[in-house]
Write a protein that holds these residues in place. Structure first.
Motif, PDB file in Angstrom:
ATOM      1  N   LYS A   1      -2.338  -2.970  -9.560  1.00 38.37           N
ATOM      2  CA  LYS A   1      -1.851  -3.602 -10.790  1.00 38.37           C
ATOM      3  C   LYS A   1      -1.388  -5.274 -10.743  1.00 38.37           C
ATOM      4  O   LYS A   1      -1.717  -5.964 -11.782  1.00 38.37           O
ATOM      5  CB  LYS A   1      -0.738  -2.773 -11.198  1.00 38.37           C
ATOM      6  CG  LYS A   1      -0.939  -1.506 -11.905  1.00 38.37           C
ATOM      7  CD  LYS A   1      -0.104  -0.578 -12.509  1.00 38.37           C
ATOM      8  CE  LYS A   1      -0.255   0.568 -12.735  1.00 38.37           C
ATOM      9  NZ  LYS A   1      -0.916   0.807 -14.242  1.00 38.37           N
TER      10      LYS A   1
ATOM     11  N   TRP B   1      -3.104  -7.859 -13.081  1.00 41.38           N
ATOM     12  CA  TRP B   1      -2.090  -8.467 -14.243  1.00 41.38           C
ATOM     13  C   TRP B   1      -2.227 -10.094 -14.261  1.00 41.38           C
ATOM     14  O   TRP B   1      -2.067 -10.704 -15.126  1.00 41.38           O
ATOM     15  CB  TRP B   1      -0.606  -8.171 -14.033  1.00 41.38           C
ATOM     16  CG  TRP B   1      -0.387  -6.626 -14.530  1.00 41.38           C
ATOM     17  CD1 TRP B   1      -1.316  -5.605 -14.942  1.00 41.38           C
ATOM     18  CD2 TRP B   1       0.787  -6.124 -15.034  1.00 41.38           C
ATOM     19  NE1 TRP B   1      -0.816  -4.494 -15.277  1.00 41.38           N
ATOM     20  CE2 TRP B   1       0.498  -4.686 -15.506  1.00 41.38           C
ATOM     21  CE3 TRP B   1       2.195  -6.656 -15.063  1.00 41.38           C
ATOM     22  CZ2 TRP B   1       1.308  -3.961 -15.779  1.00 41.38           C
ATOM     23  CZ3 TRP B   1       2.973  -5.898 -15.443  1.00 41.38           C
ATOM     24  CH2 TRP B   1       2.801  -4.542 -16.006  1.00 41.38           C
TER      25      TRP B   1
ATOM     26  N   CYS C   1       4.161 -14.632 -12.912  1.00 43.03           N
ATOM     27  CA  CYS C   1       3.718 -13.392 -13.743  1.00 43.03           C
ATOM     28  C   CYS C   1       4.510 -13.395 -15.164  1.00 43.03           C
ATOM     29  O   CYS C   1       3.754 -13.062 -16.211  1.00 43.03           O
ATOM     30  CB  CYS C   1       3.360 -12.220 -13.009  1.00 43.03           C
ATOM     31  SG  CYS C   1       2.275 -11.101 -13.607  1.00 43.03           S
TER      32      CYS C   1
ATOM     33  N   GLU D   1      -0.920  -2.846 -19.950  1.00 43.40           N
ATOM     34  CA  GLU D   1      -2.438  -3.629 -19.346  1.00 43.40           C
ATOM     35  C   GLU D   1      -3.543  -3.232 -20.092  1.00 43.40           C
ATOM     36  O   GLU D   1      -4.526  -4.138 -20.383  1.00 43.40           O
ATOM     37  CB  GLU D   1      -2.453  -3.158 -17.837  1.00 43.40           C
ATOM     38  CG  GLU D   1      -2.667  -1.455 -17.887  1.00 43.40           C
ATOM     39  CD  GLU D   1      -2.469  -0.969 -16.500  1.00 43.40           C
ATOM     40  OE1 GLU D   1      -1.586  -1.599 -15.747  1.00 43.40           O
ATOM     41  OE2 GLU D   1      -2.862   0.151 -16.155  1.00 43.40           O
TER      42      GLU D   1
END
Length: 438
Positions: free
Chosen positions: A78, A82, A241, A317
């Protein structure tokens, strides 16, 4: 009730569970049910993710988007995926180019961290603040508990507080509020039993508040940042992020004496309901003045409070994949500010199918219809779909704003993220069709 302090080595979540998402046993009854499970041939797996890169590192983003939109991302990858969805990296870059960029960003983060550490030694100490260190006029607060921790040989409020400028005072005033929010963040998860993990979240939020001094820190940012801290081992990578996620969500947190950050999205939501369901809109308008404030939290933190942790990550997501624009990396890199930037650069024509495949499903529809208003995000259509699901009950039972909150809450507490996103696309299609006619 869920209270901090007890660890568990397994979870009630059905299916395959990542250890980072483990729930404490005393919290089992307090967290929403999880619907998402990785599925073979649908979920983006580690194997398919690795196969999506060319020999030198170029990413087949079109194939990745298709897979995510079908079944989300496997927990083990993930964080890496991402970074692309949020625009940290360009799919057309090489492995070497991304490694170089990652190193530069880590160095930049450490420089900002060192700058903040000089002003408040607690930052980077492995601990965090929960009590004020300055008064509203910038004077140091001499709290003995502050000085029994790392940095106790320094003035935790800084050595030059006299005559501080407003930016510095405002930032220092926010640090204890960030700490109070940190201890409330995802406290059902075993991960945050660790003080070092909580301190990592506090560091990132504190440093972001210093760097983005226009918005600073606003409650709710902790809910956005927490998954990045859990998914990314490196603190600097988690910061970047989060910084990219805030590029998308930043305006949600901007507020003034006369307006709230998500007001434009609430107005768009009202307009959508007015077009697709005039009777429901009129009813809601009579109940709360048409302001749709009951949807504020859902839009501000993207259903984090309504869904289980795992389902919220899945929802995000898939939404980001559906909204993906291949220009996002370049636009963010070229932008000198953190304000939302338009995605109109290099927009392909409707007939350029190869380029259109690099856009998410929702974004492709926006391009084809010319609907580029940033307030018309997928999350707004998602809330609209929730209202449509309970159309009859809202019309029959809602006699005031509290009734609307309860009815909508009954839906969101059992929300299946995958079905909800399909319904959101249907609402978008219905809205565009009716809006075109009118």
């Amino acid at each position: 009730m869920c209270t901090p302090g007890f660890l568990m080595k397994n979870s009630s979540t059905a299916g395959e569970v990542d250890s980072r998402f483990e729930v404490k046993p005393e919290c089992q009854g307090d967290v929403p049910k999880t619907h998402f499970k990785p599925r073979r041939r649908k979920t983006l797996s580690a194997r398919r993710w690795q196969a999506a890169f060319s020999k030198d590192g170029h990413l087949d983003i079109a194939g990745v988007l298709r897979r995510i939109q079908r079944g989300g991302i496997h927990p083990s990858i993930k964080g890496a995926v991402w970074e692309f969805l949020l625009g940290c990296f360009d799919p057309n870059s090489t492995f070497d180019e991304r490694n170089e960029l990652r190193q530069r960003r880590r160095e930049q983060y450490e420089a900002w961290k060192a700058e903040c550490q000089k002003m408040v030694p607690f930052i980077g100490s492995g601990k965090f603040l929960m009590t004020p260190i300055v008064t509203h006029d910038g004077q140091p607060v001499k709290d003995p508990s502050i000085y029994n921790n790392p940095g106790d040989n320094n003035d935790a409020a800084g050595s030059s507080d006299t005559g501080l400028d407003k930016k510095l005072i405002g930032w220092k005033l926010s640090l204890h509020q960030i700490g109070l929010d940190v201890i409330r963040t995802d406290r059902s998860l075993v991960f945050y039993e660790s003080e070092s993990n909580r301190a990592k979240l506090w560091n990132i939020l504190a440093i972001y508040a210093w760097v983005d001094n226009v918005i600073g820190y606003v409650q709710g940012m902790n809910d956005i940042c927490s998954p990045m801290v859990i998914l990314m081992e490196n603190e600097a990578d988690a910061f970047w992020c989060f910084e990219r996620a805030m590029r998308k969500l930043r305006e949600n947190f901007r507020s003034s004496a006369s307006s709230i950050g998500v007001q434009s999205q609430l107005h768009t939501l009202a307009e959508i309901i007015k077009v697709i369901d005039p009777k429901l809109h009129q009813h809601l308008e009579e109940l709360d003045g048409g302001e749709y404030l009951f949807a504020l939290r859902m839009l501000m933190v993207l259903f984090r409070r309504e869904l289980s942790f795992v389902d919220a990550l899945y929802l995000w997501e898939v939404m980001w994949a559906m909204e993906y624009n291949p220009n996002i990396f370049v636009l963010y890199e070229e932008s000198s500010t953190r304000s939302n930037v338009g995605m109109e650069k290099n927009v392909p024509s409707r007939k350029d199918y190869r380029l259109l495949k690099q856009y998410g499903k929702f974004e492709r529809i926006r391009i084809k219809t010319g609907l580029t208003d940033q307030s018309s995000s997928l999350s707004v259509f998602l809330v609209a779909s929730v209202l449509e699901i309970k159309n009859k009950r809202l019309l029959k039972e809602a006699k005031g704003p509290d009734d609307v909150v309860k009815i909508v809450g009954d839906v969101t507490s059992n929300l299946d993220a995958k079905k909800a996103l399909k319904d959101a696309l249907k609402v978008q299609k219905k809205y565009l069709r009716k809006a075109k006619r009118s």
